[in-house]
Motif scaffolding. Structure first.
Motif, mmCIF file in Angstrom:
data_model
loop_
_atom_site.group_PDB
_atom_site.id
_atom_site.type_symbol
_atom_site.label_atom_id
_atom_site.label_comp_id
_atom_site.label_asym_id
_atom_site.label_seq_id
_atom_site.Cartn_x
_atom_site.Cartn_y
_atom_site.Cartn_z
ATOM 1 N N ASN A 97 8.179 6.306 7.527
ATOM 2 C CA ASN A 97 6.991 6.942 6.952
ATOM 3 C C ASN A 97 5.781 6.014 7.001
ATOM 4 O OD1 ASN A 97 8.302 9.347 6.349
ATOM 5 N ND2 ASN A 97 8.912 8.638 4.332
ATOM 6 N N PHE A 98 5.987 4.762 6.648
ATOM 7 C CA PHE A 98 4.896 3.789 6.624
ATOM 8 C C PHE A 98 4.303 3.591 8.018
ATOM 9 C CE2 PHE A 98 3.220 -0.545 6.794
ATOM 10 C CZ PHE A 98 2.294 -0.482 5.758
ATOM 11 N N MET A 99 5.170 3.487 9.023
ATOM 12 C CA MET A 99 4.702 3.207 10.387
ATOM 13 C C MET A 99 3.898 4.346 10.991
ATOM 14 S SD MET A 99 7.667 0.869 12.215
ATOM 15 C CE MET A 99 8.422 2.261 12.951
ATOM 16 N N SER A 100 4.020 5.538 10.458
ATOM 17 C CA SER A 100 3.289 6.667 11.027
ATOM 18 C C SER A 100 1.853 6.772 10.506
ATOM 19 C CB SER A 100 4.038 7.974 10.758
ATOM 20 O OG SER A 100 4.067 8.239 9.370
ATOM 21 N N GLY A 101 1.449 5.885 9.614
ATOM 22 C CA GLY A 101 0.118 5.963 9.017
ATOM 23 C C GLY A 101 -0.800 4.834 9.420
ATOM 24 N N THR A 102 -1.785 4.617 8.561
ATOM 25 C CA THR A 102 -2.719 3.512 8.753
ATOM 26 C C THR A 102 -2.465 2.483 7.655
ATOM 27 O OG1 THR A 102 -4.438 4.458 7.332
ATOM 28 C CG2 THR A 102 -4.497 5.065 9.684
ATOM 29 N N TRP A 103 -3.024 1.292 7.837
ATOM 30 C CA TRP A 103 -2.852 0.257 6.822
ATOM 31 C C TRP A 103 -3.486 0.687 5.509
ATOM 32 C CZ3 TRP A 103 0.595 -3.330 6.969
ATOM 33 C CH2 TRP A 103 1.125 -3.691 8.203
ATOM 34 N N GLU A 104 -4.619 1.321 5.572
ATOM 35 C CA GLU A 104 -5.304 1.737 4.348
ATOM 36 C C GLU A 104 -4.491 2.776 3.589
ATOM 37 O OE1 GLU A 104 -6.814 1.523 7.406
ATOM 38 O OE2 GLU A 104 -7.759 -0.377 6.924
ATOM 39 N N GLN A 105 -3.809 3.673 4.298
ATOM 40 C CA GLN A 105 -2.980 4.681 3.632
ATOM 41 C C GLN A 105 -1.774 4.058 2.953
ATOM 42 O OE1 GLN A 105 -2.108 7.005 7.097
ATOM 43 N NE2 GLN A 105 -3.469 8.664 6.473
ATOM 44 N N GLY A 106 -1.157 3.085 3.610
ATOM 45 C CA GLY A 106 0.097 2.536 3.126
ATOM 46 C C GLY A 106 -0.025 1.478 2.062
ATOM 47 N N LEU A 107 -1.108 0.753 2.052
ATOM 48 C CA LEU A 107 -1.202 -0.407 1.169
ATOM 49 C C LEU A 107 -1.235 -0.084 -0.322
ATOM 50 C CD1 LEU A 107 -3.556 -2.641 3.290
ATOM 51 C CD2 LEU A 107 -1.111 -2.899 2.951
ATOM 52 N N PRO A 108 -2.020 0.884 -0.782
ATOM 53 C CA PRO A 108 -2.109 1.079 -2.224
ATOM 54 C C PRO A 108 -0.832 1.604 -2.872
ATOM 55 C CG PRO A 108 -3.911 2.186 -1.085
ATOM 56 C CD PRO A 108 -2.936 1.724 -0.053
ATOM 57 N N THR A 109 0.081 2.196 -2.093
ATOM 58 C CA THR A 109 1.236 2.870 -2.684
ATOM 59 C C THR A 109 2.475 1.998 -2.784
ATOM 60 O OG1 THR A 109 1.948 3.679 -0.532
ATOM 61 C CG2 THR A 109 0.436 5.075 -1.789
ATOM 62 N N GLN A 110 2.367 0.721 -2.491
ATOM 63 C CA GLN A 110 3.568 -0.095 -2.411
ATOM 64 C C GLN A 110 3.877 -0.881 -3.686
ATOM 65 O OE1 GLN A 110 5.392 0.737 0.134
ATOM 66 N NE2 GLN A 110 3.656 2.000 0.651
ATOM 67 N N GLY A 111 3.215 -0.559 -4.775
ATOM 68 C CA GLY A 111 3.528 -1.184 -6.053
ATOM 69 C C GLY A 111 3.342 -2.689 -6.031
ATOM 70 N N HIS A 112 4.384 -3.419 -6.412
ATOM 71 C CA HIS A 112 4.318 -4.881 -6.530
ATOM 72 C C HIS A 112 4.228 -5.584 -5.181
ATOM 73 C CE1 HIS A 112 8.527 -4.382 -5.523
ATOM 74 N NE2 HIS A 112 8.551 -5.660 -5.232
ATOM 75 N N LEU A 113 4.552 -4.901 -4.113
ATOM 76 C CA LEU A 113 4.568 -5.523 -2.793
ATOM 77 C C LEU A 113 3.166 -5.543 -2.202
ATOM 78 C CD1 LEU A 113 6.363 -6.692 -0.581
ATOM 79 C CD2 LEU A 113 6.646 -4.380 0.290
ATOM 80 N N ASP A 114 2.679 -6.723 -1.885
ATOM 81 C CA ASP A 114 1.327 -6.871 -1.357
ATOM 82 C C ASP A 114 1.376 -6.945 0.167
ATOM 83 O OD1 ASP A 114 -1.292 -7.447 -0.731
ATOM 84 O OD2 ASP A 114 -1.503 -9.015 -2.245
ATOM 85 N N LEU A 115 1.385 -5.776 0.806
ATOM 86 C CA LEU A 115 1.466 -5.736 2.264
ATOM 87 C C LEU A 115 0.183 -6.209 2.924
ATOM 88 C CD1 LEU A 115 3.494 -2.462 2.836
ATOM 89 C CD2 LEU A 115 4.265 -4.828 3.025
#
Length: 189
Positions: A97-115
């Motif tokens: 799911n993450f790989m199908s998006g953009t960095w901006e889409q994926g970053l805020p939803t990862q909780g404690h993980l700072d991608l």
């Protein structure tokens, strides 16, 4: 300006959703031997070697390290994208799911993980290199480097094949994509 040969690891013995740190399959070991010969020919001299700490990358680097009689420097920053999920099946689904998006889409939803911090670390690891270098890394990390060099917001802008060589150049401030590695039929969804 330093030339950076970023190599995706050889075929792993199992997938991201089946093993946290698989080694190489028989095919992966053959790919590693072939890419070692390719790099020897392209570089024309011994170069520093850097590897992700994960087994598949370390094993991919072994043939070249043996030939050049050196031990690759391990750098966590060129390692695999960190996962917010430990369960292997759920981890695989998260990554697809993450790989199908953009960095901006994926970053805020990862909780404690700072991608974003991880992504910046990949770029920093490459930008600080001051001499031609061979780097054994991963699919997403190579895409981070490519997206940094081309200002592409997608998580996946191309699909580097196992043991493909993607070539970058750096002046310490800017990363330039010189050559994309061969692509694979890797499916994101």
């Amino acid at each position: 300006m330093p030339i950076l040969y970023m190599i995706r690891h050889g075929e792993a013995a199992s997938g991201w959703d089946a093993d946290m740190d698989p080694g190489l399959s028989d095919k992966g070991r053959a790919q590693s031997a072939a890419v070692a010969r390719e790099i020897e020919s392209r570089a024309g001299k011994k170069l520093p070697l850097i590897s992700s700490p994960l087994r598949r990358c370390r094993e991919t680097g072994e043939p070249l390290a043996r030939t050049w009689a050196q031990t690759p420097r391990i750098d966590l920053r060129v390692g695999e994208i960190p996962s917010p999920i430990e369960d292997l099946k759920a981890r695989g689904e998260w990554l697809r799911n993450f790989m199908s998006g953009t960095w901006e889409q994926g970053l805020p939803t990862q909780g404690h993980l700072d991608l974003n911090r991880w992504r910046e670390g990949v770029a920093a690891a490459l930008l600080e290199l001051t001499e031609d270098t061979v780097i054994f890394s991963h699919f997403v990390a190579i895409n981070v480097a490519a997206s940094t060099a081309t200002n592409d917001p997608r998580v996946i802008s191309f699909r580097p094949d196992n043991c493909s060589v993607t070539v970058f150049e750096t002046d310490g401030k800017i990363l330039t994509l010189k050559e994309r590695g061969e692509e694979a039929d890797t499916k994101v969804n």
